[in-house]
Scaffold this motif. Sequence first.
Motif, PDB file in Angstrom:
ATOM      1  N   PHE A 137       0.793  -1.218   0.000  1.00  0.00           N
ATOM      2  CA  PHE A 137       0.000   0.000   0.000  1.00  0.00           C
ATOM      3  C   PHE A 137       0.832   1.277   0.000  1.00  0.00           C
ATOM      4  CE2 PHE A 137      -2.664  -3.204   2.096  1.00  0.00           C
ATOM      5  CZ  PHE A 137      -3.707  -3.222   1.184  1.00  0.00           C
ATOM      6  N   ALA A 138       2.100   1.161   0.293  1.00  0.00           N
ATOM      7  CA  ALA A 138       2.883   2.378   0.438  1.00  0.00           C
ATOM      8  C   ALA A 138       4.136   2.302  -0.415  1.00  0.00           C
ATOM      9  CB  ALA A 138       3.272   2.563   1.899  1.00  0.00           C
ATOM     10  N   LYS A 139       4.518   3.425  -1.011  1.00  0.00           N
ATOM     11  CA  LYS A 139       5.777   3.426  -1.743  1.00  0.00           C
ATOM     12  C   LYS A 139       6.806   4.217  -0.949  1.00  0.00           C
ATOM     13  CE  LYS A 139       4.840   7.380  -4.775  1.00  0.00           C
ATOM     14  NZ  LYS A 139       3.592   7.963  -4.423  1.00  0.00           N
ATOM     15  N   PRO A 140       8.035   3.702  -0.874  1.00  0.00           N
ATOM     16  CA  PRO A 140       9.026   4.397  -0.068  1.00  0.00           C
ATOM     17  C   PRO A 140       9.371   5.766  -0.662  1.00  0.00           C
ATOM     18  CG  PRO A 140       9.986   2.465  -1.144  1.00  0.00           C
ATOM     19  CD  PRO A 140       8.554   2.480  -1.513  1.00  0.00           C
ATOM     20  N   VAL A 141       9.550   6.753   0.165  1.00  0.00           N
ATOM     21  CA  VAL A 141       9.927   8.093  -0.289  1.00  0.00           C
ATOM     22  C   VAL A 141      11.391   8.349   0.010  1.00  0.00           C
ATOM     23  CG1 VAL A 141       9.491  10.546  -0.091  1.00  0.00           C
ATOM     24  CG2 VAL A 141       7.615   8.951   0.221  1.00  0.00           C
ATOM     25  N   SER A 142      11.757   8.062   1.228  1.00  0.00           N
ATOM     26  CA  SER A 142      13.112   8.416   1.623  1.00  0.00           C
ATOM     27  C   SER A 142      13.739   7.282   2.409  1.00  0.00           C
ATOM     28  CB  SER A 142      13.084   9.680   2.481  1.00  0.00           C
ATOM     29  OG  SER A 142      14.316   9.827   3.134  1.00  0.00           O
ATOM     30  N   ASP A 143      14.898   6.850   1.956  1.00  0.00           N
ATOM     31  CA  ASP A 143      15.585   5.800   2.691  1.00  0.00           C
ATOM     32  C   ASP A 143      16.206   6.334   3.972  1.00  0.00           C
ATOM     33  OD1 ASP A 143      14.910   3.760   1.095  1.00  0.00           O
ATOM     34  OD2 ASP A 143      16.704   3.866  -0.185  1.00  0.00           O
ATOM     35  N   VAL A 144      16.719   7.559   3.886  1.00  0.00           N
ATOM     36  CA  VAL A 144      17.364   8.139   5.065  1.00  0.00           C
ATOM     37  C   VAL A 144      16.363   8.302   6.203  1.00  0.00           C
ATOM     38  CG1 VAL A 144      18.554  10.171   5.952  1.00  0.00           C
ATOM     39  CG2 VAL A 144      19.047   9.357   3.657  1.00  0.00           C
ATOM     40  N   LEU A 145      15.192   8.802   5.859  1.00  0.00           N
ATOM     41  CA  LEU A 145      14.197   9.057   6.890  1.00  0.00           C
ATOM     42  C   LEU A 145      13.321   7.849   7.177  1.00  0.00           C
ATOM     43  CD1 LEU A 145      13.263  12.578   5.644  1.00  0.00           C
ATOM     44  CD2 LEU A 145      14.254  12.087   7.871  1.00  0.00           C
ATOM     45  N   GLY A 146      13.332   6.882   6.266  1.00  0.00           N
ATOM     46  CA  GLY A 146      12.509   5.695   6.488  1.00  0.00           C
ATOM     47  C   GLY A 146      11.024   5.994   6.414  1.00  0.00           C
ATOM     48  N   THR A 147      10.631   6.915   5.549  1.00  0.00           N
ATOM     49  CA  THR A 147       9.209   7.241   5.453  1.00  0.00           C
ATOM     50  C   THR A 147       8.616   6.724   4.145  1.00  0.00           C
ATOM     51  OG1 THR A 147       9.806   9.354   4.479  1.00  0.00           O
ATOM     52  CG2 THR A 147       9.305   9.330   6.827  1.00  0.00           C
ATOM     53  N   SER A 148       7.295   6.591   4.135  1.00  0.00           N
ATOM     54  CA  SER A 148       6.571   6.178   2.934  1.00  0.00           C
ATOM     55  C   SER A 148       5.441   7.150   2.706  1.00  0.00           C
ATOM     56  CB  SER A 148       5.930   4.807   3.137  1.00  0.00           C
ATOM     57  OG  SER A 148       6.865   3.874   3.565  1.00  0.00           O
ATOM     58  N   CYS A 149       4.902   7.175   1.483  1.00  0.00           N
ATOM     59  CA  CYS A 149       3.631   7.873   1.343  1.00  0.00           C
ATOM     60  C   CYS A 149       2.631   6.913   0.722  1.00  0.00           C
ATOM     61  CB  CYS A 149       3.771   9.169   0.554  1.00  0.00           C
ATOM     62  SG  CYS A 149       4.254   8.962  -1.130  1.00  0.00           S
ATOM     63  N   SER A 403      10.145  13.659  10.973  1.00  0.00           N
ATOM     64  CA  SER A 403      10.545  12.942   9.755  1.00  0.00           C
ATOM     65  C   SER A 403       9.580  13.274   8.635  1.00  0.00           C
ATOM     66  CB  SER A 403      10.521  11.426   9.984  1.00  0.00           C
ATOM     67  OG  SER A 403      11.358  11.079  11.043  1.00  0.00           O
ATOM     68  N   ASP A 404       8.287  13.282   8.951  1.00  0.00           N
ATOM     69  CA  ASP A 404       7.260  13.596   7.961  1.00  0.00           C
ATOM     70  C   ASP A 404       7.494  15.001   7.392  1.00  0.00           C
ATOM     71  OD1 ASP A 404       4.963  13.837   6.482  1.00  0.00           O
ATOM     72  OD2 ASP A 404       3.602  13.988   8.190  1.00  0.00           O
ATOM     73  N   MET A 405       7.726  15.965   8.289  1.00  0.00           N
ATOM     74  CA  MET A 405       7.894  17.348   7.857  1.00  0.00           C
ATOM     75  C   MET A 405       9.141  17.500   6.979  1.00  0.00           C
ATOM     76  SD  MET A 405       5.350  18.950   8.947  1.00  0.00           S
ATOM     77  CE  MET A 405       4.275  17.536   9.080  1.00  0.00           C
TER      78      MET A 405
END
Lengths: 427, 461
Positions: A137-149, A403-405
């Motif tokens: 359901f989620a695609k990774p955005v940033s490896d450094v931050l470990g976030t997805s959208c 992290s989100d911001m």
Amino acid sequence: MSDIHELIRLLGELDDDLVGCMRCGMCQAACPVFAKTGREADVARGKLALLDGLAHEMIKNPEGVKERLELCLLCGSCQASCPSGVHILDIFLKARAILTGYMGLSPVKKLIFHQLISRPKLFDSLLGLGSKLQGVFAKPVSDVLGTSCARFHSPLGDRHFPHLAAKPLHKLQKELDEPKGSSGLKVAFFPGCMADKVYPQTALAALKVLRHYGVGVFLPSGQACCGIPSLSSGDESSFETMTAINLELFEKGSFDYLVTVCATCAATLKDVWPVMLRDPELKVKAKALSGKVLDISELLVDKLGVAPIEAAHNGRKVTYHDPCHLRNSLKVTAQPRVLLKANPDVEYVEMAEAASCCGCGGSFSLAHYDLSCEIGQRKAKNIVESGASEVATSCPACIMQISDMLSQGRQEIPVRHVIEVYAENLS
Amino acid sequence: MANNAKIVKDFEAIVGAGNVMTQEVDLHAYSYDAAVLPSQTPSVAVRPTTEEQLAQVVRVCNEKGTPFAVRGAGTNLSGGTIPPKDGVVVLTGALNEILEINEEDLYAVCQPGVITAKFAAEVASRGLFYPPDPGSQAVSTLGGNVAENAGGLRGLKYGVTKDYLMGIDFFDLNGEMVTSGSRTVKCVTGYNLPGLMCSSEGTLGVFAKLIFKLVPPPRASQAMLAVYDDILNASRTVSAIIRNKIMPCTLEIMDNVTIRTVEGFRSAGLPTDAAALLLIEVDGHPAQVQDEAAMVQKICKEEGVRTIEMARDAAHKDRLWQARRDALPALANFRPTCILEDATVPRSQMSAMVDALRRIAKEYNISIGTFGHAGDGNLHPTITTDKRDKEEWKRVEAGIDAIFKEALSLGGTLSGEHGIGISKAKWMVDETSPATIEWCRGLKAALDPKGILNPGKMFWG
Ligand SMILES: Cc1cc2nc3c(=O)[nH]c(=O)nc-3n(C[C@H](O)[C@H](O)[C@H](O)COP(=O)(O)OP(=O)(O)OC[C@H]3O[C@@H](n4cnc5c(N)ncnc54)[C@H](O)[C@@H]3O)c2cc1C
Ligand code: SF4
Ligand code: SF4
């Protein structure tokens, strides 16, 4: 309950607390929400006046009051700056419970709190399933931050949220009941939901540090949520259920302190449990436990004597964000900074407005995402301007929000827990 | 109500729907200020975001004959922003821009909603100084400061808001801009309108732009804390310091009730048996500071001080100040309701006033802690009570009456800082004269013939 007279009677019980507000307005300087909206109904003085108005039948709109009351991060900045010492957070939590009792809990929250979070085992196994499915359901955005959208339209909107850990802490670490170590100390460890399910590396770092210092650890399995998400939604019964589970677990061990890696959990255990529990027996237990609650940085600096050391000149620049619950409720601000300065590879830099809220506020950021972002973006800006290549803080909720911001601003500055930064240099 | 619907539409057209509030819960939050008075809910609240919008809002109110009150941070202690019945509240919070800081000509131009402390900090970052420092400066607005002529701890040496207001642009009731004063040190063109607007409590015009004088900051300072066994000695010390031509930037007093309450609040080791504390600070050129600090120390000793502690460094100074900073919070924490008065007497009458306060507390059986600006005779007798206790509240009201009578009989004034508003209007004639009241009402009627700009304040007790 849906009787307006009963509502007024219950609100009347808050009168002794409410009357302490002298309407001086000094809380305007501290409130992150008021700073954005400029509306008096959003600042503590206004919210308290609304409750007072409702209790004295000057206002006839409980729904409206509840709505205003919920536009609040429960960050406690108002309380910390209130010259009259009004117990603002206690009032807010009690009032939310009373108003929710009157209007009822939303069906979604009812499901989540009654059926899910207050049953630790079920919660764990469902989330375990979630962590396996989340890639779909989620695609990774940033490896450094470990976030997805979110890949599809989801209730999380544009949020760049962290992955659930592939393996939560309770899968990585068995329960513990060690003897006092060489330090002569033994602590109970309360990782909290976030460090268990999303950021187990934080909890593992804490355990590594405790081992390094010869501190015995009591880590019972089956810990429940601290209860604050339910309570801030006005659901006292789930709160009471979860707290009872936890108090019973910790009763079984003997320890000098109870240590957390989550500022929000720490503040809840220390300040909220003893005040908000209704069951007199639980209340007594919570009061006894309250005096033992420490943030991990307090244990290391105040009890074990960790001190700053000379930083290497080419160390990486790390800055620190003060979680509201650590600063306002526990009054802990120096100790986490000491831990950062105790890592020889770190050059500590202070950011502007380090003490201002990151805008998360638990479910606030779900219900009022735009406002939460506006508050958070200022934090992100201050971080970037500090020139730091890494941000440390002491609350997983802040880590998630910051992290989100940063991720939304495409700023690849990692956000980590202070204890992880400190642990990296210990063998 | 029809009229109300129409005015809401007009406001929405001017400021946008997001800046017009009509819901009961939003409006209830504008029904009060920091004064202990009954609240009054407005019918609409409107938040202009530009000067032009502010003008148009004023114009609409005037055309419709709708009464309105302008509100800054709502921290005044006299009911100045409690709106008229069925009235409108105009919020200045969004007019919060510092328009100019001129380091060459030493002035600044601000919108009325700028927060005092933010302005002072910005000025300080340019190496300059804006001295007025009301206790509420972290939240109060400059517009509110001007309308109340706010003072602060630095009043004795540096003066109050009116001493820094060089010019002011304000809207008349038709929303037309009246300009006054200038950016020059000297200016004698026409009436002294800035002087008239200062202390006008939002009843004569709506401020749009404020021009403030800035000064160079002092280069050094020295704080000290003096402990007295007899409040008379403290009071004599104050007179002797001034007689010796020394102008401390701070000269604050705390009486025994306040000392004990503060110690109960923080346990900082204050001498609870002392009759009074004086917090004294001198500032200026380093050599002068050293000189004056030594003289003050000598004077304190001559006037029978018990002990005197000089601040060694910034941290120590901060500690000495803590007791004074704690005065209001400690008293406010003590009982549910806290009434902060500001009756002011000539400096020479201060000890007589302190005596009278003690007598009044006893006579009416109420608790009064007194602290305040000893250097300028501006005391803050602070009554701690519980407004829900009807019987006690009656005694409190009678006690307040007695305090004002006493201040006036000593040649003092009803209010040194907090203004008249609703709460002190009934005593105005006692301090002035019936002719004064009539003259001021005439002035108001000429400028505001419909009587809609913050009506019912000051001269309608
Ligand atoms: C804890 C505390 C400490 C305080 N300490 C001090 C102190 O040390 N010294 C002191 O002098 N006061 C003090 N005060 C009183 C108060 O803070 C001051 O009077 C302050 O100047 C009010 O500013 P405000 O922005 O809150 O104004 P408000 O309370 O919002 O308004 C005050 C008056 O100004 C008018 N007004 C505001 N803006 C405009 C405008 N643009 N045009 C026309 N009229 C306008 C209003 O109509 C009203 O009559 C204190 C108050 C508190 C609660
Ligand atoms: S600071 Fe405290 S006493 Fe003052 S208005 Fe806010 S809540 Fe009330
Ligand atoms: S808890 Fe935080 S957000 Fe809520 S009213 Fe207080 S300062 Fe504002």
